[in-house]
Design an enzyme around this catalytic site. Structure first.
Site, PDB file in Angstrom:
ATOM      1  N   HIS A 177      58.302  57.530   8.130  1.00  0.00           N
ATOM      2  CA  HIS A 177      57.793  58.878   8.594  1.00  0.00           C
ATOM      3  C   HIS A 177      57.638  59.056  10.062  1.00  0.00           C
ATOM      4  O   HIS A 177      58.191  59.799  10.735  1.00  0.00           O
ATOM      5  CB  HIS A 177      56.640  59.421   7.544  1.00  0.00           C
ATOM      6  CG  HIS A 177      56.203  60.478   8.198  1.00  0.00           C
ATOM      7  ND1 HIS A 177      56.522  61.685   7.230  1.00  0.00           N
ATOM      8  CD2 HIS A 177      55.327  61.077   9.444  1.00  0.00           C
ATOM      9  CE1 HIS A 177      55.882  62.743   7.624  1.00  0.00           C
ATOM     10  NE2 HIS A 177      55.315  62.502   8.806  1.00  0.00           N
ATOM     11  N   GLU A 178      56.662  58.239  10.489  1.00  0.00           N
ATOM     12  CA  GLU A 178      56.381  58.079  11.697  1.00  0.00           C
ATOM     13  C   GLU A 178      57.441  57.656  12.824  1.00  0.00           C
ATOM     14  O   GLU A 178      57.527  57.955  13.840  1.00  0.00           O
ATOM     15  CB  GLU A 178      55.099  57.235  11.955  1.00  0.00           C
ATOM     16  CG  GLU A 178      54.087  57.726  11.244  1.00  0.00           C
ATOM     17  CD  GLU A 178      53.668  59.005  11.552  1.00  0.00           C
ATOM     18  OE1 GLU A 178      53.520  59.417  12.836  1.00  0.00           O
ATOM     19  OE2 GLU A 178      52.879  59.698  10.855  1.00  0.00           O
ATOM     20  N   HIS A 200      59.704  60.314  13.709  1.00  0.00           N
ATOM     21  CA  HIS A 200      59.162  60.998  14.685  1.00  0.00           C
ATOM     22  C   HIS A 200      59.665  60.454  15.987  1.00  0.00           C
ATOM     23  O   HIS A 200      60.062  61.132  16.945  1.00  0.00           O
ATOM     24  CB  HIS A 200      57.423  61.198  14.768  1.00  0.00           C
ATOM     25  CG  HIS A 200      57.215  62.138  13.472  1.00  0.00           C
ATOM     26  ND1 HIS A 200      57.645  63.285  13.224  1.00  0.00           N
ATOM     27  CD2 HIS A 200      56.061  62.162  12.647  1.00  0.00           C
ATOM     28  CE1 HIS A 200      56.908  64.020  12.312  1.00  0.00           C
ATOM     29  NE2 HIS A 200      56.082  63.117  11.765  1.00  0.00           N
TER      30      HIS A 200
END
Length: 223
Positions: free
Chosen positions: A24-25, A28
């Site tokens: 997820h990170e 980003h």
């Protein structure tokens, strides 16, 4: 209390801390980097190394809430990884670029949910094969799909500091954004808490999130 779900839930939390939240990170960070912002890379966050993204408080809270809720049959959880640093002034595309960076995280959770749903759907569609698979494998796949759908939908709530707020701001005209963004960024956390807590036992957030998760789950898994 369904104590048999505690172990599968614990396994899923471990997978999320080692794979899910880092993906997820990293998503980003990768999109930000591709759009011209190297802040995350500078801070060592353009990586899938779970240590770089682990937040002790967010990780512990995710473990406690998800395992606890799974034992009661609700499979809900709340937690976070270390936020990815992004400088929106470096991003190509302005607000649209910021929205793309924000949306990358929830989209990664959808991809992970699909990855878990494909074998689960196949097994459920072939009961004879499913009976040869240990029950805990099916439980882990089921909970893995659920937690990723939960994180996807939750993060898309258009209230700061969640990713959905950046997506919302990108679609507002400049005047409206200037009017609402400062207020939401200042009080968003408290608004979010109220949405998730009140009314007790059946919060506004739960009433909105749960049907969406069920719809996505049914679409992906077929049940």
């Amino acid at each position: 209390m369904d104590l048999e779900l505690i172990l599968p839930a614990a396994i899923v939390v471990a997978i999320m801390l080692l794979v899910g939240l880092p993906v997820h990170e990293f998503s980003h960070a990768l999109v930000a980097f591709r759009l011209g912002d190297g802040t995350a890379k500078l801070f060592g966050r353009l990586t899938l190394n779970p240590i770089a993204h682990f937040d002790p408080v967010g990780g512990t809270l995710l473990a406690l809430t998800f395992i606890g809720s799974a034992a009661t049959g609700s499979a809900l959880g709340f937690g976070w990884a270390k936020p990815t640093p992004v400088n929106p002034f470096n991003l190509a595309g302005g607000r649209r670029g910021e929205a793309m960076v924000a949306a990358a995280g929830p989209i990664s959770n959808l991809v992970l949910a699909i990855a878990g749903a494909l074998p689960l759907r196949y097994l459920l569609a072939n009961p004879e094969l499913a009976t040869q698979i240990p029950l805990i494998v099916l439980q882990v796949l089921d909970l893995f799909v659920e937690i990723n759908l939960l994180l996807m939908v939750f993060n898309l709530i258009p209230i700061p500091p969640l990713d959905g707020s950046k997506v919302l701001f990108a679609f507002l005209d400049r005047r409206t954004e200037y009017q609402v963004r400062p207020f939401l960024e200042q009080y968003g956390f408290f608004i979010l808490l109220a949405v998730l807590i009140f009314p007790p036992g059946n919060s506004i957030g739960s009433q909105i999130i749960s049907p969406i998760i069920r719809a996505f789950y049914s679409l992906l898994v077929g049940v």
